[in-house]
Each structure stands twice: as C-alpha cells, then as structure tokens.
Design a protein around this motif. Sequence first.
Motif, PDB file in Angstrom:
ATOM      1  N   VAL A  22       0.750  -1.119  -0.334  1.00  0.00           N
ATOM      2  CA  VAL A  22      -0.166  -0.118  -0.049  1.00  0.00           C
ATOM      3  C   VAL A  22       0.365   1.473  -0.146  1.00  0.00           C
ATOM      4  CG1 VAL A  22      -1.377   1.740   1.481  1.00  0.00           C
ATOM      5  CG2 VAL A  22      -2.138  -1.043   1.336  1.00  0.00           C
ATOM      6  N   SER A  23       2.088   1.239   0.898  1.00  0.00           N
ATOM      7  CA  SER A  23       2.683   2.372   0.483  1.00  0.00           C
ATOM      8  C   SER A  23       3.253   2.866   0.067  1.00  0.00           C
ATOM      9  CB  SER A  23       4.135   2.123   1.842  1.00  0.00           C
ATOM     10  OG  SER A  23       4.683   2.568   2.331  1.00  0.00           O
ATOM     11  N   VAL A  24       3.774   1.554  -0.987  1.00  0.00           N
ATOM     12  CA  VAL A  24       5.058   1.590  -2.445  1.00  0.00           C
ATOM     13  C   VAL A  24       3.883   3.003  -3.283  1.00  0.00           C
ATOM     14  CG1 VAL A  24       5.312   0.849  -4.660  1.00  0.00           C
ATOM     15  CG2 VAL A  24       6.811  -0.425  -2.242  1.00  0.00           C
ATOM     16  N   TRP A  25       2.069   1.934  -3.486  1.00  0.00           N
ATOM     17  CA  TRP A  25       1.174   2.589  -4.110  1.00  0.00           C
ATOM     18  C   TRP A  25       0.732   4.013  -4.238  1.00  0.00           C
ATOM     19  CZ3 TRP A  25      -3.307   5.349  -2.574  1.00  0.00           C
ATOM     20  CH2 TRP A  25      -4.085   5.456  -3.620  1.00  0.00           C
ATOM     21  N   PHE A  26       0.739   4.432  -2.141  1.00  0.00           N
ATOM     22  CA  PHE A  26       0.576   5.613  -1.848  1.00  0.00           C
ATOM     23  C   PHE A  26       1.997   6.796  -2.304  1.00  0.00           C
ATOM     24  CE2 PHE A  26       0.621   8.861   1.538  1.00  0.00           C
ATOM     25  CZ  PHE A  26      -0.322   9.081   1.185  1.00  0.00           C
ATOM     26  N   VAL A  27       3.426   5.973  -2.653  1.00  0.00           N
ATOM     27  CA  VAL A  27       4.319   7.155  -2.437  1.00  0.00           C
ATOM     28  C   VAL A  27       4.535   6.833  -3.910  1.00  0.00           C
ATOM     29  CG1 VAL A  27       6.897   6.989  -2.687  1.00  0.00           C
ATOM     30  CG2 VAL A  27       6.055   6.209  -1.255  1.00  0.00           C
ATOM     31  N   GLU A  28       3.897   5.901  -4.991  1.00  0.00           N
ATOM     32  CA  GLU A  28       3.550   6.953  -6.143  1.00  0.00           C
ATOM     33  C   GLU A  28       2.711   7.479  -7.247  1.00  0.00           C
ATOM     34  OE1 GLU A  28       6.053   3.302  -8.302  1.00  0.00           O
ATOM     35  OE2 GLU A  28       4.785   3.498  -9.444  1.00  0.00           O
ATOM     36  N   TRP A  29       1.224   7.200  -6.322  1.00  0.00           N
ATOM     37  CA  TRP A  29      -0.031   7.412  -6.726  1.00  0.00           C
ATOM     38  C   TRP A  29      -0.643   9.102  -6.388  1.00  0.00           C
ATOM     39  CZ3 TRP A  29      -2.397   5.682 -11.297  1.00  0.00           C
ATOM     40  CH2 TRP A  29      -1.886   4.440 -12.161  1.00  0.00           C
ATOM     41  N   VAL A  30       0.232   8.957  -4.811  1.00  0.00           N
ATOM     42  CA  VAL A  30      -0.517  10.012  -4.598  1.00  0.00           C
ATOM     43  C   VAL A  30       0.516  11.124  -4.360  1.00  0.00           C
ATOM     44  CG1 VAL A  30      -2.203  10.860  -2.107  1.00  0.00           C
ATOM     45  CG2 VAL A  30      -2.527   8.825  -3.268  1.00  0.00           C
ATOM     46  N   LEU A  31       1.588  11.000  -3.211  1.00  0.00           N
ATOM     47  CA  LEU A  31       3.053  11.154  -3.065  1.00  0.00           C
ATOM     48  C   LEU A  31       3.187  12.007  -4.304  1.00  0.00           C
ATOM     49  CD1 LEU A  31       4.617  10.236   0.531  1.00  0.00           C
ATOM     50  CD2 LEU A  31       3.026  11.992   0.093  1.00  0.00           C
ATOM     51  N   LYS A  32       3.387  11.149  -5.316  1.00  0.00           N
ATOM     52  CA  LYS A  32       3.952  11.709  -6.114  1.00  0.00           C
ATOM     53  C   LYS A  32       5.542  12.025  -6.065  1.00  0.00           C
ATOM     54  CE  LYS A  32       0.496  12.304  -8.924  1.00  0.00           C
ATOM     55  NZ  LYS A  32      -0.445  11.409  -9.698  1.00  0.00           N
ATOM     56  N   LEU A  33       6.462  10.334  -5.443  1.00  0.00           N
ATOM     57  CA  LEU A  33       7.312  10.292  -5.021  1.00  0.00           C
ATOM     58  C   LEU A  33       8.111   9.156  -5.857  1.00  0.00           C
ATOM     59  CD1 LEU A  33       8.076  11.547  -2.021  1.00  0.00           C
ATOM     60  CD2 LEU A  33       8.498  13.285  -3.282  1.00  0.00           C
ATOM     61  N   ASP A  34       9.176   9.473  -6.741  1.00  0.00           N
ATOM     62  CA  ASP A  34      10.255   8.679  -7.274  1.00  0.00           C
ATOM     63  C   ASP A  34      10.772   7.293  -6.714  1.00  0.00           C
ATOM     64  OD1 ASP A  34      10.424   6.757  -9.904  1.00  0.00           O
ATOM     65  OD2 ASP A  34      12.183   8.488 -10.703  1.00  0.00           O
ATOM     66  N   ASP A  35      10.533   6.986  -6.475  1.00  0.00           N
ATOM     67  CA  ASP A  35      11.374   5.146  -5.612  1.00  0.00           C
ATOM     68  C   ASP A  35      11.498   4.285  -5.840  1.00  0.00           C
ATOM     69  OD1 ASP A  35      12.918   4.288  -3.342  1.00  0.00           O
ATOM     70  OD2 ASP A  35      10.571   4.654  -1.821  1.00  0.00           O
ATOM     71  N   PRO A  36      12.619   4.348  -6.438  1.00  0.00           N
ATOM     72  CA  PRO A  36      13.108   3.003  -7.515  1.00  0.00           C
ATOM     73  C   PRO A  36      12.705   1.568  -7.155  1.00  0.00           C
ATOM     74  CG  PRO A  36      14.727   4.805  -8.421  1.00  0.00           C
ATOM     75  CD  PRO A  36      13.694   5.517  -7.541  1.00  0.00           C
ATOM     76  N   VAL A  37      13.362   2.008  -5.674  1.00  0.00           N
ATOM     77  CA  VAL A  37      13.970   0.258  -4.972  1.00  0.00           C
ATOM     78  C   VAL A  37      12.615   0.388  -3.938  1.00  0.00           C
ATOM     79  CG1 VAL A  37      16.248   0.640  -5.651  1.00  0.00           C
ATOM     80  CG2 VAL A  37      14.945   1.537  -3.267  1.00  0.00           C
ATOM     81  N   GLY A  38      11.620   1.266  -4.011  1.00  0.00           N
ATOM     82  CA  GLY A  38      10.325   1.134  -2.367  1.00  0.00           C
ATOM     83  C   GLY A  38      11.621   1.886  -1.414  1.00  0.00           C
ATOM     84  N   ALA A  39      12.498   2.290  -1.255  1.00  0.00           N
ATOM     85  CA  ALA A  39      12.895   1.915   0.188  1.00  0.00           C
ATOM     86  C   ALA A  39      12.338   3.312   1.021  1.00  0.00           C
ATOM     87  CB  ALA A  39      14.255   3.137  -0.497  1.00  0.00           C
ATOM     88  N   ILE A  40      11.755   4.010   0.498  1.00  0.00           N
ATOM     89  CA  ILE A  40      11.215   4.919   1.660  1.00  0.00           C
ATOM     90  C   ILE A  40       9.723   4.024   1.891  1.00  0.00           C
ATOM     91  CG2 ILE A  40       9.052   6.525   1.623  1.00  0.00           C
ATOM     92  CD1 ILE A  40      10.641   7.662  -1.182  1.00  0.00           C
TER      93      ILE A  40
END
Lengths: 113, 113, 113, 449, 449, 449
Positions: F330-348
């Motif tokens: 869910v968080s990977v989705w949230f970071v990408e779709w909502v926060l619009k941050l680009d985190d290639p490996v899902g570190a966040i």
Amino acid sequence: MKKIECFIRPEKLEEVKMALTRAGIVGLTVSEVFGAGRQKGFVEKYRVSEVTVNLLPKVKIELFLKDQDVNKVLRVIVTAARTGEVGDGKIFVSDAIERVVRIRTGEENEAAL
Amino acid sequence: MKKIECFIRPEKLEEVKMALTRAGIVGLTVSEVFGAGRQKGFVEKYRVSEVTVNLLPKVKIELFLKDQDVNKVLRVIVTAARTGEVGDGKIFVSDAIERVVRIRTGEENEAAL
Amino acid sequence: MKKIECFIRPEKLEEVKMALTRAGIVGLTVSEVFGAGRQKGFVEKYRVSEVTVNLLPKVKIELFLKDQDVNKVLRVIVTAARTGEVGDGKIFVSDAIERVVRIRTGEENEAAL
Amino acid sequence: MDITSLGNSINLVWMLITGFLVMFMQAGFALVEVGMTRIKNANHTMLMNMMIYAIGILGFFLLGFGLMFGGVGALSTLGVDGAVLSREFTITLFGKSFGLFGLSGFALSGITSMGVIGFFLFQLVFMDTTATIPTGALAERWKWKAFVIYGFFVSAILYPIYGNWVWGGGWLSQLGASFGFGHGLVDFAGSSVVHMVGGVCAMAGAAVIGARIGKFKKDGTPVAIPGHNIPMAILGTFILAFGWFGFNPGSTLSGTDPRIAIIAVNTLLASATGAFAAMLYTWWQQGRPDPGMCANGMLAGLVAITAPCAFVTPLAALVIGVIAGFLVCVSVWFVEWVLKLDDPVGAISVHGANGLWGIISLGIFADGTYGDGLNGVKGMVTGLLYGDVSQFFAQLIGGLACFLFVFGLSFIFFKVQDMIMGIRVSPEDEVLGLDRAEMTSIAYPRDIM
Amino acid sequence: MDITSLGNSINLVWMLITGFLVMFMQAGFALVEVGMTRIKNANHTMLMNMMIYAIGILGFFLLGFGLMFGGVGALSTLGVDGAVLSREFTITLFGKSFGLFGLSGFALSGITSMGVIGFFLFQLVFMDTTATIPTGALAERWKWKAFVIYGFFVSAILYPIYGNWVWGGGWLSQLGASFGFGHGLVDFAGSSVVHMVGGVCAMAGAAVIGARIGKFKKDGTPVAIPGHNIPMAILGTFILAFGWFGFNPGSTLSGTDPRIAIIAVNTLLASATGAFAAMLYTWWQQGRPDPGMCANGMLAGLVAITAPCAFVTPLAALVIGVIAGFLVCVSVWFVEWVLKLDDPVGAISVHGANGLWGIISLGIFADGTYGDGLNGVKGMVTGLLYGDVSQFFAQLIGGLACFLFVFGLSFIFFKVQDMIMGIRVSPEDEVLGLDRAEMTSIAYPRDIM
Amino acid sequence: MDITSLGNSINLVWMLITGFLVMFMQAGFALVEVGMTRIKNANHTMLMNMMIYAIGILGFFLLGFGLMFGGVGALSTLGVDGAVLSREFTITLFGKSFGLFGLSGFALSGITSMGVIGFFLFQLVFMDTTATIPTGALAERWKWKAFVIYGFFVSAILYPIYGNWVWGGGWLSQLGASFGFGHGLVDFAGSSVVHMVGGVCAMAGAAVIGARIGKFKKDGTPVAIPGHNIPMAILGTFILAFGWFGFNPGSTLSGTDPRIAIIAVNTLLASATGAFAAMLYTWWQQGRPDPGMCANGMLAGLVAITAPCAFVTPLAALVIGVIAGFLVCVSVWFVEWVLKLDDPVGAISVHGANGLWGIISLGIFADGTYGDGLNGVKGMVTGLLYGDVSQFFAQLIGGLACFLFVFGLSFIFFKVQDMIMGIRVSPEDEVLGLDRAEMTSIAYPRDIM
Ligand SMILES: Nc1ncnc2c1ncn2[C@@H]1O[C@H](COP(=O)(O)OP(=O)(O)O)[C@@H](O)[C@H]1O
Ligand SMILES: Nc1ncnc2c1ncn2[C@@H]1O[C@H](COP(=O)(O)OP(=O)(O)O)[C@@H](O)[C@H]1O
Ligand SMILES: Nc1ncnc2c1ncn2[C@@H]1O[C@H](COP(=O)(O)OP(=O)(O)O)[C@@H](O)[C@H]1O
C-alpha cells in the motif's frame, strides 16, 4: 534472384525453420527484432504501476533464393507461422538482388546460393 | 547506388572491418544474426545429453555504396573473411537503392553517402 | 511499394517512433545494430588503459510503405532524429519490393501493408 | 567441563566459524575474476575458481599441510601440546639452524587431536586464497590441463614451503631469535604468506604465459579489454571484504583474545580508505571514478592490513589503507605499461604489491602493544615509528625472501611445464573463447527465442 | 553465570550461527536452479525459491515442528530437560512400540525454553532445504498455485513424519534398541532426512508432472536444454558449500563438542573429491569438463558426507566423496536416459541418489570412535568395514523406508492434486515462459534502448 | 581466565560475528538496488553501494560514533565500565535534562578497551545500513559528487544524532525515566534508528531531487520503469534476510543472553509472513504474484520486527509480518500515486513506513516478559495489548520525533546542497545513463563479437 524478408512471432521460429528445411531451403539468416504494427502493445505490470510496451519482440528471417522458389517459400512460411491472431507478421519479397558471392569459394550467383 | 549485405563469421569481423577501412570505406552497419546454411549445426554438450544447434552465430554487415565501389568491396570482403571452411558466408548485392538522406544535414544521394 | 531503412541514434528512437505514429505510420520494425561512419569511435577508459570503440550502438528502423508515403516519412524521420551532431545517421530508400503477404490472412500487397 | 576446556571450545568455535568465512571468499574471488574477464571465457574462469578449491584441498591434505606445519609445535589456544606436529627439517648454517619444512601430519595420518584437525581446516582455506590468485592473472588463455597440474604444485609445494618459513617455525620466523631481527618476520594473517605468494606466483605465470591476443598494440601500448560484468566483480569484492573478517580476526586462533576487536576494526578501516583512495585516484586520473579500480582499492587495503592488523592503531590502519589504495592504482599501471604484463584482474598489484606493503607497513607502524613472546622473542612487536629498526629489517628480509623464492620457483615451474606440455591454448581457441574450446558449454546459452 | 550455563550458551550460539548458515543455503539453491534453467522462467524459478522459504516456515511452525519433534525428549546440550517435547504418538507391533509422530510444540505454543526455540530455528532451516529441492526438478512447468499447496504439504507433513522416525525418536531410530540393528538408523546431519526425502519427492513430482516440452525426442532420446547462466549456478554451489559448514558441524547442537572439527574437515574433503571425480568423469566422457556437472559433483559429495561426517576418518571422507562424484554423473544419465524423467537441475541425483549413498556409506565406513549411547544404544557407531553388520542393515532399512514412504506419499499427493487442479501449466504458457504467464514481470526486462 | 571474562569473550565473539553478518548486508542492498534499476545505471548504483560503505566508515569513525555513543556509559555485557564513553551534551527543559549528543570517542582516540572497539564495529555496520537506504531512492539520477558529500552527512551527523537520542542515552530513551512514558522509546535493533531514519531521509532526498525522466506522464500517472535484473534483486533479499540474523539477535550485545533464540525466531517468522502477505496482495491486485514486491514484502517484515523482536511472542511476530507485507504494498502505491515521489526500489516504503510500524508494533504487542530495567525503568516492557498505554505513547513520540527531525534536517541538507552544487545530473546524462556519464565504464561491456 529474390530476397524474402519476413517478420514472425518468436515462438513460431522453430516451426517455420523446420518447415523450410523440409521444403529444401537450407540457407537463411535470423535476427531478433522489435516490431510495431496492428498488434497492440501489451501492458507490462511491475510493482504498483504499468508501462505499455509498444515494440514487441519479433523474429526476422532473411532468405535469398531463386525466383522459382518464391511461391513455395511463401506458402511454407504462411502455413507454419500463422496462428490467426493479430501479430502473425508479414512477408516482403524484393527482386533487386543482382549478384551473390560465396566467400569460401568465390563462386557467384546461382552457384553461390 | 548499391546495397551490399554480407554474412560472415563473427571472429572475422575485426579483420573485415579493418580491411574495409584501409580500402577507404567508412560507412557500414553491423548486426548480430543467426544463420543456417551448408555449415552443419554443431552439437552442444551439456550435462549428460546433447542438443544440435542449427542456427549459428554470424555477423551481418550492411553497406550502402556507390556503384563503382562494389567490385572493390567484394574483393576486400572475400579476402578478409575467407577461411576456406564451410560457413564462411555470403555476400549479396542489390541495386534498388534510389535515394539516401543524411539526417544531420538533409543532404541527399551521393552527397549523403 | 518502397522500403525505408534508417539508422539513428538509440536515444532518438522514442521520439522517432512517436512522430511516425502521429504521422499515421504504424507498421515498422526496429533492431539494435552497431554502426561506423563519419562519427569517430569513442575511447572507452577501463582501469589504467583505453580502448577505441569503433562500432557505435545505433538503431535500425525498417519500414515498408506505399510510394506516396515516402516523402512524408522521410520528413518526419529527419525532423525527429536530428541533433545536428555527426552521427545522426542516414535513411535509405529502395523501390524493389514487389510483393507483400500478411501471414495472418494471406492478404497480399497494398491490402497487406 | 572445566574452565580451560570451555575456553578452548570458544577458541575452536571461533577458529572454525572464521575459517568458514575464509572459505566463502572463494566465491568472492570467482566473481571478481569472472566479472573482469570476457563472456567467452566466463565458464572457464568460473570453473578454475571452483576446481582450484577442490584440487587445493587434495594437494594440501596429502602433502602441503605436513610440509607447512609438520614442525609447528604446540597450539596453545586449541589445547594442543607440542607432541603432535613436531618434526621440522632443518639445516645448519653459520651455526644457526634454519627450519625449511615440516615432516609430519601428512594426510592427517595419526592425528586424533580435534584442535589440530580444526587448525588444518583453518590453514587450508588460507592456502586456497593463495592458490586462486593466479587464476585471475592467467585467465582467458590458460590450458585446462596445465591449470590442474599447477593446482597441485601451489597447494602441495609452493605455498607450504614459504608458509613453513613464516608460520610453521621455519627460518624467517626465527630471524629474531637467531639473529636479533625483531621478532623475526611477523605476518599476522598473511599479507606475505598468503597474498604476496599468490601475487608473485601470478606474476611469474603471467610472464611465462604471455599477454592475451590484442592486449598490446604493436608499439607496446596496452589496450583495455573490459570485463563483461562489473557489478559481479563488485559483488565479489563485498564477499571478499566479508570473508576478510574471518581471515584477520580468526588468525588469533582464539576467540578469548579480546584483540580480535581491534583486528576487525583495523581491517574495516583499511578497506574503507583503500577504496576511497582508489576512487580519488581514478577520479583525478581518468576524470571519473573507475568502479573496477575502486574494488581493487578496497581489496588492496584489505591485503595490506592483513599483516599488521593486530599490531597497529586505528589511525595507522587508515594510513595503511590510503597508501594501499594509491599503490594498487600505480602498480596496475606499472605492470601494464612498464612491465608489459597482462593481468586481467590486477592480481599482481592487489596481492603482490600490497602483500609486500602489508609486511613493510607492520615494520613501520607496529605500536608495541601486542605480540609479547611471539616467535620466541620477549617484548612487544614494535615498528620503525616506535623505535625498533630491527623489526623493520626483518620485514624487508621476509619480503625479499618471498619474492626471490616464489618468483624463482614459480617461474621455473611454469617454464618447465610450458616446455613439456604447453600451458597456453592455441590462438584459435583463444579467439573462439575457452568455454567453447575447453569446456562442454558456454556460460550464458541463449535460445534465440 | 555458572559453568554449565556458559557451556549451554556456547552451544546455543553455535547452533544459531550454524543455523543461519544453513538458512543462507536457500540463496544457493535459488542460484543453482535459476542458473540451470532458461531465461524465460528465471523469475518463476527464483520466486519459488524465495516463497518456499516463507511457506515452509509457516507450515513447519504451525504443524511440522510438532509432528517431528513433539516427542523428542531432552536436548541436553541446550539445557532442555525431557518435560517439554514429550508426546510421541506410537503404535505397538510385534510387542515393540513404533513412534510415528510427535504431538506437542505446535506453533511453539506453551514453549518458553529458549533452548527449544533455538532448536526450532535450527530444524526449520533444515526442513527448508528439503522443501526447496523439488522446485529444481519441477521447474519451468509447475503451476504457481500448485506449488504453493505443495509447499505446505512438504513442510507440514511429508518432511516432519519421516524426520520424526529418524530424529524425533520415531521407529527408525529405535531399530537398534528394539531389534538390535546397530544404533538404529543413524543419519548425522540428514543425508536421508533432508536430502533423500527431497530428492525422492522430486522424483515423484517429476514423474507426475512429465518432461518439459522438447526434452525428449519422439524416439525418447533426451535433448539438452542448457541453463541460461552457468556461473550463477556455480556461485550457488559455493554458497551451498559454505552453508554446509553450518549444516554438518552444527548438527552436534553443541559447540563444546570438539568433534565439530573433524565433521567440518570431512565435509570439506568430500566436497573436494566429489567435484574432482565429476570433473574427471565428464572430461573422460565428453572430452571436456562440464562445469554444471562439476558443481553437481561437489554437491553430491556434500550430500553423501552429511550422514557419516561425524563417524568416519578423513580418508573415508575422501572415498565417499569420490564415489558420490561418479554416482551423481551416472545417476543423472540414468534418470534421463533410462527413467526418462526430466530433472533440469539434477535434484534427484544430487539429493536422492547421494542421500541414499550417504546413509549407506555410514554403514560401511563408521570407524567406531563416536556415537556412544546414540539412540539409546551403548557403544560406538561402527560400520561394515569395522565389523558391525547390523548397523549396515539399519542403514539399508532406513533407506528403503525413506524411498517407499516418501515416494508413495508424494506420488499420491501430486497425482491427487493434479486430478483436482492440474499441477502443470498449459503448453502455451510453457512455450511463452512462466515469467510472462505466471509472474507480473520477466526477469531481465530490457529497454530496447 | 575466570568465568566472567569467559562470558565476556562469548559476548564479544557473538557481537563481532553478528556484526560481520550485518556488514554483509551491504552486498544485499547493492544487489537489490542494482537489480531494480536499469542497465545503463548499473555500475553507478553498484559503486554507490560500495563507496557508501567506505565513506560511511570514515564519517562514523571521525565524528559519528562520538556523537552517538560518546555518553552511552557502561556496556556491561562487554565488560566496559561507565568511565570510557561518558560525556553527553544535555540541555535542561522543564527541569529535566535532555541528552542531545555525545562528546567522546571521536576517532576512537584514547580508547583502549577492546569491548568499546568491538562495539564501534557493531554500531558502524548498523549506520551503514541507514546510509545506503537513500542510494536506492535517489538512484539513476544522483550526481556522484553530491552523493559523496551526502555520505559524510548521513554517517557523521544525521544518523548519529537521532541514534544518540534512542541508543546513546539521549532524550527519547529517557522519556520513561523523566516523563513516565513506559521505558522511553524502545527500539531493540533499530526499526526507527536504522530503518526509519534511512527511509525518511530517502523520502526527503526523493522529494528534492525529483522523479526520473519518464516516471510520470503529463497527467501525473506513474509509469513503470522495470529494473533490469529481478533475480539479482531477490538474491540481494536473501543476503539481507541472512544478515538480519546478525542485525536482530546480535543487538543483545550478548551471546550469553538466551533471548537470542526467540529474537532469531521472531525475525524468521516476520520475514516469512511479510513475503507471504505481499505475494497474496499482488496476486489479488495484479492477477499474478510480483517477484519484486514479494522481495519488498520480506524486507518489510524484517524491518518491522527489528524493533519488537525481543519483546513479542512468535504469534505476534507473525501478525507484525503480515501487516508489514500489506503495508509495504500500500505504501509503495501511496508514494507513487499520491505523493508522486519516484523511489525506484521502494526504500521509503520498506524502511520508512515499516520502520515506523516496527516501533509502533512494539508498543502494541510487547508481552511484558523482557526488558527489566531498560533505560533505567524498572519492570518489563509492556505494550498496549498487555496493558501499558504509556509505552505505546513513548513509541508514538519516538516515531514523530524521528520523522520531524530526519525529514527536516535531510530536506534542508538536500535543498542547500542542490542550490550550491546541484544534486542531479543533466537530462542528457540521465538519458545517456550514469555509467557513461559519471563512471569510466559501463556495467556489461560486450565485444560485439
Ligand atoms: N509496414 C511495415 N514495415 C515494417 N515492418 C512491419 C510492417 N508492418 C508489420 N511489420 C512487422 O510485422 C509485425 C506484425 O505486424 P502486425 O501488423 O502487428 O500484425 P499482422 O501482420 O498480423 O496484422 C510487426 O510487429 C512488425 O515487426
Ligand atoms: N540463401 C541464404 N539466405 C540468407 N542467408 C544465407 C543464405 N545462404 C547463406 N546464408 C548465410 O550465410 C551463412 C553461411 O552460409 P553457409 O552455407 O553455411 O556457408 P558457405 O557460404 O561457406 O557455403 C549462413 O549461416 C547464413 O547466415
Ligand atoms: N554507407 C553506409 N552503409 C551502411 N550504414 C551506414 C553508411 N553510412 C552511415 N551508416 C550508418 O549511419 C550511422 C551514422 O553515420 P555517420 O556517418 O556516423 O553520421 P552522419 O550520417 O551524421 O554523417 C553509422 O553509424 C552507420 O550505422
């Protein structure tokens, strides 16, 4: 002499290759290419998002052959490569080959084929 | 203008390339292909069984060139690529090139070569 | 029918592809090649020495198309692929395509494009 | 269970676990070497790294261990008294006895002490490191059959003899007791015994086998032949750096010696500054950091700190690592541009040059806080900077002896072998690739579809 | 802190660290299997290896551990008395009681002893090895859903039951005490319990699922389907060989038992001769060494020495390894050419055939210096060559029981599962590749530019 | 040798070996990150992972260790009394003293205690984990020079300060003693100190550096940019899971504390359910399991269990892992779709979101059987479900403090750095690939023949 270039589905290569061999065609060259056409690109899922891949993996076959073999070869390829689904590919025939040399012997033209 | 396509042994590429350069030919394009011909496929051993590999790694060279260069280039390639063993490959010449454009400048034809 | 072969910079592929789509061209085939031309090879550093790489990565696009589309396509490619630096590549047009077959349907010629 | 045997148990456990880590370094070497060579030789290079492990085990078990440690005497931390490994072959010169090699323990026959058996494992994996080093320098042109024979030579003869001189009670270790050179040659975990031996043997091999086709232009200028998978080489470097925490701290043969802490920290620090220095050097020289040389730099730092790790301060470890990082870059250049030797992975520079620097740096930086009684000499091991010149000379003599003996014997070995059977593949096979020529299968078979 | 609890601490630390090494073998299996299969199935094969770890943990935690060790009794080296894991389900036949499975310890409920909890971890990672073996044999055609269910079957039921018979106090371990067959079946670290179970289950699975498309010609001749990355498979082999130093020496459950030294050395020696024998064999048979078979040879040596490692001399270990190296080559040939089974990675031969050879070799070579009191039988474990025929028979019975029980139950399981849901992907999916068909993404996506 | 020093030896050996395992995680991070990014940046990403290790060592040695642990006091399991690391800088607010950072131990100067030196190594490798996390989130666009400076910032300043607050005796650890919030913030092995700090710093960095070219369409829809080698990323995950058995059990700093057993088991269980939950989630969401997300799920379970591993039951560990597995998806989705941050490996998501979940889950599930006297508070550590609300609040405060401090300081750092020197490569270099632009050589050079 003619040149046939065709673009087929990678998974059909083995079958096409065998059909051509059975039809007596031995000389050919294959390469890996990426094609676009009527077949829509597919959507690749990866993690939580998607990417549309427009250029699909295809195989190109090049054959140089005598004029009289063209019809036979077209038939063989069409039969072996067809699935009936969009993306089966195409065959192009060109007639501009004016000269062939066999490197090993220096033989030219029909003898070199 | 002519187009030359040739299929040679991968290990001969370096030599052919150098011979062409010496002969004043600079423009060419190389790709990795897999070929079938008179050269029999080889048998690859792996663990306790074997597989016959029919499509052998070859290199394709494409050259577009002025008509008068054709003979020279044929000679150069034949000399440099020959080993005398089956599988040395072939050279095909076609004469249907009707137009060339250099992308950088928009120059056309001979000037663009 | 004509065949267009062009050699462009890899990093321009996406742009050229999109420009062609906008111009209504859907059928094309792409492959990875290595080219030599006026563009000098680059020097690859590795550890304490260097090697000159003469064959630069390029992309080849092959298009088969109706005669009347040729000019449009040339224009589109030239515009999209140009950077103005040596190495932008070339476009070759040949007119020897005498026959096309669509494998899926068996349709021939214009209908098959 | 009494307290002494508990202590011995801790020591045995420590020695075994650290030995396992050293064994794992074999995977690291394999990756570094395969990554830095070409696709067409990937299987060959990989299999050399695997089979050297197997061959080395046989050679060391049957002959090498006995030659190296047959006269080593007691292993106190493992509860082994001096009765077991007690036969050293010695000659007498200038009225002093010089130990040359051991004469017991072959094939572990007659040995029932578990301490000795564990010690065998620990020493074996060290030998293995030496044995694998030349496979990098001779890669891409070495005939398989010749390599197999080399494997027995290095594990059964070359490594054990020099090893005996330093660790087995042989003459270099007695330079102190006999001639007053500090504590004799001190090499804590093997900068010379393991690395310099491997690197110098690699140099002799590279000199005899000659450069790969295309490595040098007609005018002698070296041409880069890039390895096919740099991330693989860096992964290998990580594995090596991990295994080094077995290599150095394990060399106490004791988990109850708290010195293991600073040994580990010094190892860590030198690896860091080695990599950092190589990064700066290539950045400055090439305009951009070179990943392969950074990896070499880290390894160089590790090789260099291997001898002095137990004897120096953390700050000295930093300095030793920095110098190692620069040294490896300069040495790689020197080997290629001046010596005109072809060493695809930099083995000569990483292990040879920095192995030498390792023992010398001990002679400079040893701070006089550890090593009391070592090699039968009273007092702490002390380097130049802390006032003991004689220790420094012991290190120089050890380095010289290593170079002369190892280069000489290896060169003769390779030359003779080359005359008898040829050690290099034919040019055709070399161009075709050794995977096709000498292995059944290539590394990355690929269905065209 | 008294001396006993210090000893227990050493044992716990030893058991945990060696357990961690065993856990890491999962990475080794993954690499061997992925390297020996094709690009188009690389993600699928890799993910099976990762998820079998996760699934196996769940199955073993919830059910398997209790079935296997619920009645094992005291774990003396860990300070666990007999009160905790003390419920074994037994039946009585011929007036003797036969233990079949345990009945306590499910989900670790009610367990507070840290010794038992550590023991759970150690045993779990062993189970995991078994569970992962069939993923190699069934690779490139196994339906994901079917695989997931298999994961629970092997970890919760198949492995624990046979394991109980040998290690959990069950009937095979009592063959000695009850019927006078030596010490009952002795399998020090799991040649049968872990490897043979995995290999035989793989065999049943391969028989049910059938060969990959193209593996056999119409006339039945096998066709080679080369794996896509042989160096990767060899890296995996190194990781396995490294992890094996946890597997075997850790199985003392005690770091204070000095026997760990010879166990480690025997493990090392057999791995070397296994690889060496396979190299010679393929060199002789194929004209050139086969890298993949050399890797298999090393693993075969390791599998074979797993049962006898604590009971034999180093020389016997060499011999056991040599035979294992040849055996694996012959067995791979036999499986492919005679049984016509398709086993892409050689799992049946490496783990099945050599697992059997492992327990038999113990019955031959056990030298009577270790194992006093094992399985409640006085005296040392002694093999054929040292005069005890009855131990040899115990080993044979154990091997037979393993084959019959595991093959039978696995075959039924796979057959029934196949009838209910199908265990194999469609031919289209197989040709397309399981990464496209069953995973979201392929292994090596590649921008064309 | 007395019994206390033997016990200390066991503890030191345990701490060092587990520390070595943690060090090896660096290789795991490297593989995960390289596997999940593109070919053209493979060398750059790999070298970042190698050089962050080297740079981090320097930064932590010179400054970080002193700031973090300069005032930590006695390390009882290692036999270190309170005299060595005893200078904490504190301020006084509301009549209570708040420790902010330490003031001794810089460059290990003046430290002779081997216990402290070993402790330095152990803490250093933890820092290294934090430091490497943002290299994944900022990969494929980070300017090398900017990265090098960041390496010193995180290792010398950012990590040590928050670390001091929790582990160095600083104010968060005193929330219990001073304000009655349970035992103060309890974070056993670093869900917050190591992972959340890394994840939140990665988030600030990703926000400042911006998304990779092509990551978002004009309308903001994220576009997948597949990594080039998923099996490599999964191998990295295995290495990380292996190293975590150093991370968590090692954090007792004691091999004689039997609690290490359950810590290891809880770690294992959460990793399994994390992976399993992510498999189910992607299967359900995407129709097929996503290998990369399964790997992220396993890591998420590991990150989450890191704080509570010593304080919860195995069943709670299962639950914590399940939630982590879903949360990361869910968080990977949230970071990408909502926060619009680009985190290639899902570190966040892996480290940030699950680091937070880790400390909170401790506040929920701590079962009151461990932790007596921790942070100077009498009684066991007890969570919400077992009746202690105040501990739960301590965890929330700790999470909030972590987010605010780390995000704030990192954001300022990256912004200022960007203004001064630019932290991002030019678009041309990005398109070309960072290996060509910023390294001397590409990752997989390939002779065309
Ligand atoms: N005009 C064209 N020029 C070059 N290649 C083409 C052309 N049309 C089709 N192709 C090649 O043939 C492949 C299949 O064509 P497509 O239109 O997708 O399917 P179909 O031929 O079944 O209608 C394409 O992926 C491309 O490689
Ligand atoms: N008719 C053909 N059409 C296309 N390619 C051909 C043809 N004949 C040969 N080739 C190419 O030339 C290569 C060498 O041809 P082959 O017949 O094996 O050897 P040789 O030319 O020495 O007789 C083949 O592998 C193939 O790539
Ligand atoms: N005569 C030719 N025959 C085949 N390919 C050519 C020829 N000339 C150029 N090319 C291709 O075009 C690419 C660009 O050509 P180059 O001469 O370097 O740049 P420019 O076209 O900008 O002058 C080359 O790398 C090569 O792939």
